[in-house]
Design an enzyme around this catalytic site. Structure first.
Site, PDB file in Angstrom:
ATOM      1  N   ARG A  42      33.992 -39.955 -20.868  1.00 20.40           N
ATOM      2  CA  ARG A  42      33.432 -41.451 -21.776  1.00 20.40           C
ATOM      3  C   ARG A  42      34.644 -42.371 -22.337  1.00 20.40           C
ATOM      4  NH1 ARG A  42      27.174 -39.667 -23.166  1.00 20.40           N
ATOM      5  NH2 ARG A  42      25.716 -40.671 -21.542  1.00 20.40           N
ATOM      6  N   LYS A 179      12.269 -33.902 -15.051  1.00 20.65           N
ATOM      7  CA  LYS A 179      10.388 -34.319 -16.070  1.00 20.65           C
ATOM      8  C   LYS A 179       9.659 -35.290 -14.801  1.00 20.65           C
ATOM      9  CE  LYS A 179      12.330 -32.971 -20.481  1.00 20.65           C
ATOM     10  NZ  LYS A 179      13.995 -33.132 -20.973  1.00 20.65           N
ATOM     11  N   GLY A 332      24.027 -38.035 -16.329  1.00 20.40           N
ATOM     12  CA  GLY A 332      24.540 -36.686 -17.162  1.00 20.40           C
ATOM     13  C   GLY A 332      25.109 -35.712 -15.985  1.00 20.40           C
ATOM     14  N   GLY A 355      19.919 -42.416 -18.742  1.00 22.28           N
ATOM     15  CA  GLY A 355      18.630 -42.324 -18.801  1.00 22.28           C
ATOM     16  C   GLY A 355      18.822 -43.847 -18.906  1.00 22.28           C
TER      17      GLY A 355
HETATM   18  C1  3PG Z   1      23.136 -40.533 -23.660  1.00 18.94           C
HETATM   19  O1  3PG Z   1      24.420 -39.099 -23.394  1.00 18.94           O
HETATM   20  O2  3PG Z   1      22.304 -39.965 -22.439  1.00 18.94           O
HETATM   21  C2  3PG Z   1      23.507 -41.640 -24.071  1.00 18.94           C
HETATM   22  O3  3PG Z   1      24.368 -41.178 -24.925  1.00 18.94           O
HETATM   23  C3  3PG Z   1      21.685 -41.507 -25.018  1.00 18.94           C
HETATM   24  O4  3PG Z   1      21.551 -40.649 -25.794  1.00 18.94           O
HETATM   25  P1  3PG Z   1      19.807 -40.344 -27.059  1.00 18.94           P
HETATM   26  O5  3PG Z   1      19.493 -40.171 -25.168  1.00 18.94           O
HETATM   27  O6  3PG Z   1      19.882 -39.365 -27.387  1.00 18.94           O
HETATM   28  O7  3PG Z   1      19.505 -42.110 -27.501  1.00 18.94           O
END
Ligand code: 3PG
Ligand code: MG
Length: 378
Positions: A42, A179, A332, A355
């Site tokens: 990133r 999930k 990820g 997400g």
């Molecule tokens: C992630 O790594 O999924 C994003 O940076 C978002 O992080 P968060 O789910 O803590 O908002």
């Protein structure tokens, strides 16, 4: 998808101050008593933008969240390790301390957003993977200064939007992860758009249970079973037909464990837990993936942190790489898995966002993109 404002329209940035919202929420690990970034994907992905802005004469300040410190200063969540890695990779970019040390960030507090962007001439959102969060650093700056999409964010949006609007067919979507509650929405959307939706990982056991199959003590969420049954009845959702796992209580994780791996046919008996897809499933999923022209993949097929249960995820990664399809992977976990197998270059597009890419596919937009498009400075 309407276009996002571009920073190219600003021209020279000599003497201008630019605030760049990045997502440097990277994994870290203790190395000799000090936290170090273990995956700088990133950070590296933002270097082209930083260099371009510096060349245009701007002074560049980046800001990010890092972990979930819940609105309080907590040294364990200091951006310091990230800052060190950034400084090794690139000179001349300042990185502010963790945005989430201030409760105003997650509360989307206009005063916090205004203080953040105070003194800056421009704002760039280069944090696609955080743009599903309606937080102050994402939402407020575009209301106050000329704002634009960073190049990675623009590319991620264009890639995902293109894939959903006009995918080359057959379009095969692969959804995994633990999930079912988080992923069922995307399965529903993809069941409308894709020719085949492959479901694996922990979420698949709720689907299996909805067919009356035994799942032992595998992951399960009763609330979603009726919806799983509906999706299966509508067709072209493919779930595992067999599994591999362990007896209850047998340890698993990065260190592995001494207990023998058990293979289950259609039913997992009581006292056992499924942790990966089985050999018959791997063959069926391979056969579905091989003819694909477009593939969207999010989420692993099993508990791949334990190498005994990485078999399914690796087989699927290799099948996608071998398919010749336009392939987009997000999340990820899936991306980490690809790196383990040296396959990240075999995919057409690796998304920085897990997400965020799910929410974009599901809802067709993200709060952070709306904020950029609705900026009064456009
Ligand atoms: C992630 O790594 O999924 C994003 O940076 C978002 O992080 P968060 O789910 O803590 O908002
Ligand atoms: Mg996340």
């Amino acid at each position: 998808m309407p276009s996002l404002p571009s920073y190219e329209r600003w021209g020279s940035l000599a003497g201008r101050r630019v605030l760049v919202r990045v997502d440097f929420n990277t994994p870290v690990a203790d190395v000799n008593g000090r936290l170090e970034v273990t995956d700088d994907f990133r950070i590296r992905s933002c270097l082209p933008l930083f260099l371009e802005l510096l060349e245009l004469g701007a002074s560049v300040v980046a800001c990010t969240h890092f972990g979930r410190p819940k609105g309080r200063v907590d040294e364990r969540y200091s951006v310091e390790p990230v800052r060190r890695r950034l400084n090794e990779l690139c000179d001349g970019v300042e990185l502010l301390e963790n945005l989430r040390f201030n409760p105003g960030e997650e509360a989307n507090d206009p005063a916090f957003g205004a203080a953040l962007v105070d003194g800056f001439d421009y704002y760039i959102n280069e944090a696609f993977s955080a743009s599903h969060r309606a937080h102050a650093s994402i939402m407020i700056p575009p209301t106050l200064v000329p704002s634009a999409a960073g190049p990675n964010l623009a590319r991620e949006v264009a890639t995902l939007a293109g894939l959903l609007e006009s995918p080359a067919r057959p379009f095969v979507a692969i959804v995994g992860g633990a999930k079912v509650a988080e992923k069922l929405g995307i399965v529903k959307v993809l069941a409308q758009k894709a020719d085949t939706v492959i479901v694996g990982g922990g979420m698949a056991y709720t689907f299996a249970s909805s067919q009356g199959r035994g799942i032992g003590s595998s992951l399960y969420n009763a609330d979603f079973e009726p919806q799983c049954a509906q999706l299966l009845a509508a067709g072209h959702v493919l779930i595992p037909s067999d599994a591999r796992g362990l007896a209850n209580g047998a340890p698993f994780g990065p260190e592995g464990g001494p207990d023998p791996v058990v293979e289950f046919a259609a039913d997992i008996p009581d006292g056992f837990e499924g942790l990966d897809i089985g050999p018959e499933t791997i063959e069926a999923f391979r056969a579905a993936i091989a003819p694909a022209a477009t593939i969207l993949w999010n989420g692993p097929m099993g508990v791949f942190e334990d190498s005994r249960f990485a078999v399914g995820t690796e087989a699927i990664a290799r099948a996608v790489a071998a398919s010749g399809a336009v392939s987009v992977v997000g999340g990820g976990d899936s991306v980490a898995a690809l790196k383990n197998y040296g396959l990240e270059d075999a995919f057409s597009f690796v998304s920085t966002g897990g997400g965020a890419s799910l929410e974009f596919v599901e809802l067709g937009d993200l709060p952070g993109l709306v904020a950029l498009r609705e900026s009064p400075f456009n």
